[in-house]
Design a protein around this motif. Sequence first.
Motif, PDB file in Angstrom:
ATOM      1  N   CYS A   1      15.263   3.474  -3.484  1.00 62.77           N
ATOM      2  CA  CYS A   1      15.046   2.042  -3.266  1.00 62.77           C
ATOM      3  C   CYS A   1      13.624   1.820  -2.769  1.00 62.77           C
ATOM      4  CB  CYS A   1      16.060   1.495  -2.261  1.00 62.77           C
ATOM      5  SG  CYS A   1      17.758   1.554  -2.853  1.00 62.77           S
ATOM      6  N   ASN A   2      13.282   0.578  -2.536  1.00 65.86           N
ATOM      7  CA  ASN A   2      11.956   0.240  -2.043  1.00 65.86           C
ATOM      8  C   ASN A   2      12.061  -1.026  -1.209  1.00 65.86           C
ATOM      9  OD1 ASN A   2       9.128   0.238  -1.718  1.00 65.86           O
ATOM     10  ND2 ASN A   2       8.837   0.933  -3.830  1.00 65.86           N
ATOM     11  N   VAL A   3      10.942  -1.430  -0.591  1.00 63.92           N
ATOM     12  CA  VAL A   3      10.880  -2.666   0.175  1.00 63.92           C
ATOM     13  C   VAL A   3       9.700  -3.478  -0.350  1.00 63.92           C
ATOM     14  CG1 VAL A   3      10.509  -3.712   2.440  1.00 63.92           C
ATOM     15  CG2 VAL A   3      11.915  -1.639   2.233  1.00 63.92           C
ATOM     16  N   HIS A   4       9.968  -4.628  -0.898  1.00 65.51           N
ATOM     17  CA  HIS A   4       8.929  -5.528  -1.419  1.00 65.51           C
ATOM     18  C   HIS A   4       8.968  -6.851  -0.642  1.00 65.51           C
ATOM     19  CE1 HIS A   4       9.575  -2.831  -4.898  1.00 65.51           C
ATOM     20  NE2 HIS A   4       8.307  -3.085  -5.186  1.00 65.51           N
ATOM     21  N   TYR A   5       8.106  -6.993   0.386  1.00 66.03           N
ATOM     22  CA  TYR A   5       7.027  -6.141   0.799  1.00 66.03           C
ATOM     23  C   TYR A   5       6.996  -6.042   2.323  1.00 66.03           C
ATOM     24  CZ  TYR A   5       5.073  -6.592  -3.884  1.00 66.03           C
ATOM     25  OH  TYR A   5       4.883  -6.542  -5.230  1.00 66.03           O
ATOM     26  N   LYS A   6       6.169  -5.150   2.840  1.00 67.91           N
ATOM     27  CA  LYS A   6       5.830  -5.167   4.251  1.00 67.91           C
ATOM     28  C   LYS A   6       4.742  -6.225   4.410  1.00 67.91           C
ATOM     29  CE  LYS A   6       4.131  -2.161   7.981  1.00 67.91           C
ATOM     30  NZ  LYS A   6       3.690  -0.784   8.309  1.00 67.91           N
ATOM     31  N   PRO A   7       4.978  -7.285   5.194  1.00 69.34           N
ATOM     32  CA  PRO A   7       4.005  -8.377   5.291  1.00 69.34           C
ATOM     33  C   PRO A   7       2.620  -7.877   5.700  1.00 69.34           C
ATOM     34  CG  PRO A   7       6.075  -9.014   6.298  1.00 69.34           C
ATOM     35  CD  PRO A   7       6.184  -7.541   6.007  1.00 69.34           C
ATOM     36  N   LEU A   8       1.602  -8.478   5.115  1.00 69.18           N
ATOM     37  CA  LEU A   8       0.229  -8.017   5.348  1.00 69.18           C
ATOM     38  C   LEU A   8      -0.206  -8.089   6.811  1.00 69.18           C
ATOM     39  CD1 LEU A   8      -1.541  -9.378   2.141  1.00 69.18           C
ATOM     40  CD2 LEU A   8      -0.651  -7.076   2.606  1.00 69.18           C
ATOM     41  N   PRO A   9       0.241  -9.090   7.613  1.00 65.62           N
ATOM     42  CA  PRO A   9      -0.182  -9.103   9.025  1.00 65.62           C
ATOM     43  C   PRO A   9       0.311  -7.900   9.821  1.00 65.62           C
ATOM     44  CG  PRO A   9       0.536 -11.282   8.363  1.00 65.62           C
ATOM     45  CD  PRO A   9       0.930 -10.351   7.261  1.00 65.62           C
TER      46      PRO A   9
END
Length: 395
Positions: free
Chosen positions: A334-342
């Motif tokens: 699986c994956n995580v979309h997304y880790k927030p940029l901040p």
Amino acid sequence: MIRFSTPDITRAEAERIEKVIDSRWLTNGPTVRAFEKQIASMSGCDRAVAYDSCTGAMEMALRALGIGPGDEVITTPYTYSATAEVIRNVGARIVFVDLGNGFEMDYEKVAEAMTERTKAIMPVDIGGKLCDYQSIMAAAISFSGSKFKPSSPLQEAIGRPAIVADAAHSFKATMFGKVCGQFADFTCFSFHVLKNITTGGEGGAVVWRDFQGIDNDALETTLRLLGDHGQTSRDKSKGWEYDIALFGYNSIMTDMDAAMGLAQLDRFNELLMKRAAVTAKYDDLLKGCEYARPIIQHFQKDGLSAMHLYPVRLPVSIDRDEVYRRLMEAGVPCNVHYKPLPMMTAYKAIGFDIKDFSKSYDMFLHLLTIPYHTELTEEDQEYVVDQLRKAVTQV
């Protein structure tokens, strides 16, 4: 192990590439021009310029608009870094607006975030679902007239902050009878190896509207020059002679990449039907599910997403990372979309704090993206959903 994602490639792609190799014209040549023509046509636009990535397409669009130091560009913190880094690359200030409904920015806050320095808005079509471009356009139009301070002829012709779509996930997505490419001022596509349509390892393109008072030939020339060191074509009357018309970048597409892309476009309907079948199966398996709720509605009353990602939201009480670990052990990547940029080091270093983006953080904490590609069998999908249920209920 079930693959998380994989390109759908056949002998047709190899044969196209072999023809290019035999021609000995391997980069930025006639095959690229043919690919651009087909991309423009399938996007409902007159023209397209291909690059080596969607990142290149987005940056060249901003540069063609004349956006630079002292300007501001609004985008979402819930995206891959490419969206925001091109803003910084041209010297402008990144302005993040937190999520509102689902993966989309809070459009009321977009309007509130605009200042006289705002030159563009960059929405992101996450997972293939088109953003609400009507609301985005309304926000941009609300800042037209005396509120908008253009700093280039193209900005003046548009008369409001430009909309530059990060459509990396949404090639050929539709809404209200229109296709992706007909909503934003500039629309930028990705043909990365794991996108629905690929040109090999990397690839991208930009399409755009016709702007009143702007010479389309000149705009196309600028977009081409920006991606190829600013180098003009050789002057045949002078033999070797050429010019560097402006300071550009090295972002051209190769003909071998374009050859693969053309073969993929020839197979587009086949690939679309395969994705639709996989999507329908997941939708059925997860219908009414309490342990994993699909976040994106790919089949919509007024349109169809590009069906690029299938993210699900887990119950708030569940440790997402533990579910991820159990699924990996069961052979379900699986994956995580997304880790927030901040949350990223580089963005924290320039002053961003995830505390200011609570909805993005909440989305990130409870999201998991499950395997989603054309080679999944129904048995694969049943196994994925069964293992997901076990992982959630046993945590």
